[in-house]
Write a protein that holds these residues in place. Sequence first.
Motif, PDB file in Angstrom:
ATOM      1  N   GLU A 121     -60.594 -25.100 -83.368  1.00  0.00           N
ATOM      2  CA  GLU A 121     -59.689 -26.252 -83.403  1.00  0.00           C
ATOM      3  C   GLU A 121     -60.063 -27.271 -82.325  1.00  0.00           C
ATOM      4  N   GLN A 122     -60.329 -26.780 -81.125  1.00  0.00           N
ATOM      5  CA  GLN A 122     -60.713 -27.671 -80.028  1.00  0.00           C
ATOM      6  C   GLN A 122     -62.069 -28.321 -80.314  1.00  0.00           C
ATOM      7  N   GLN A 123     -62.986 -27.543 -80.849  1.00  0.00           N
ATOM      8  CA  GLN A 123     -64.304 -28.083 -81.186  1.00  0.00           C
ATOM      9  C   GLN A 123     -64.177 -29.202 -82.219  1.00  0.00           C
ATOM     10  N   GLN A 124     -63.385 -28.992 -83.255  1.00  0.00           N
ATOM     11  CA  GLN A 124     -63.231 -29.992 -84.310  1.00  0.00           C
ATOM     12  C   GLN A 124     -62.527 -31.249 -83.797  1.00  0.00           C
ATOM     13  N   ALA A 125     -61.551 -31.077 -82.917  1.00  0.00           N
ATOM     14  CA  ALA A 125     -60.889 -32.247 -82.328  1.00  0.00           C
ATOM     15  C   ALA A 125     -61.896 -33.073 -81.538  1.00  0.00           C
ATOM     16  N   PHE A 126     -62.754 -32.406 -80.770  1.00  0.00           N
ATOM     17  CA  PHE A 126     -63.783 -33.106 -80.008  1.00  0.00           C
ATOM     18  C   PHE A 126     -64.750 -33.816 -80.945  1.00  0.00           C
ATOM     19  N   ARG A 148     -63.823 -40.029 -76.962  1.00  0.00           N
ATOM     20  CA  ARG A 148     -62.459 -39.991 -76.442  1.00  0.00           C
ATOM     21  C   ARG A 148     -62.321 -38.926 -75.356  1.00  0.00           C
ATOM     22  N   TYR A 149     -63.085 -37.845 -75.479  1.00  0.00           N
ATOM     23  CA  TYR A 149     -62.967 -36.711 -74.573  1.00  0.00           C
ATOM     24  C   TYR A 149     -64.092 -36.610 -73.537  1.00  0.00           C
ATOM     25  N   ALA A 196     -64.382 -34.897 -83.881  1.00  0.00           N
ATOM     26  CA  ALA A 196     -63.772 -36.016 -84.601  1.00  0.00           C
ATOM     27  C   ALA A 196     -63.816 -37.306 -83.791  1.00  0.00           C
ATOM     28  N   SER A 197     -63.822 -37.190 -82.460  1.00  0.00           N
ATOM     29  CA  SER A 197     -63.826 -38.380 -81.592  1.00  0.00           C
ATOM     30  C   SER A 197     -64.395 -38.012 -80.221  1.00  0.00           C
TER      31      SER A 197
END
Length: 102
Positions: A19-24, A30-31, A26-27
């Motif tokens: 989940e954290q990998q996919q959030a990263f 941003r991170y 995606a953008s």
Amino acid sequence: RAQWGARHRGRTYLFAGPEQQQAFLASPDRYAPALSGDDPVIAFESGLSEPGRRAYGVTYQSRMYLFSTPETRAAFSADPGLYAPRVMIAEGLVAADGTRRF
């Protein structure tokens, strides 16, 4: 964890899970720290690549900037408008004419 790693702008980032990998992914800008964590003051003043340190980090306009010394952090903090736009151009987020590319 290595199995949830991702590469962005030449750096490897590790995450606790998918989940954290996919959030990263995606953008990532941003991170990820600006200029992949390199000190922007040194980069633009001397043309050298010097890794910044989290201990000398500054958040400016929702981006994390890392600096290698308190002096370069102070130089950025005194005039972030001198460096931040150049970082965005260098990262390809903004064209030289100021047009956003995302």
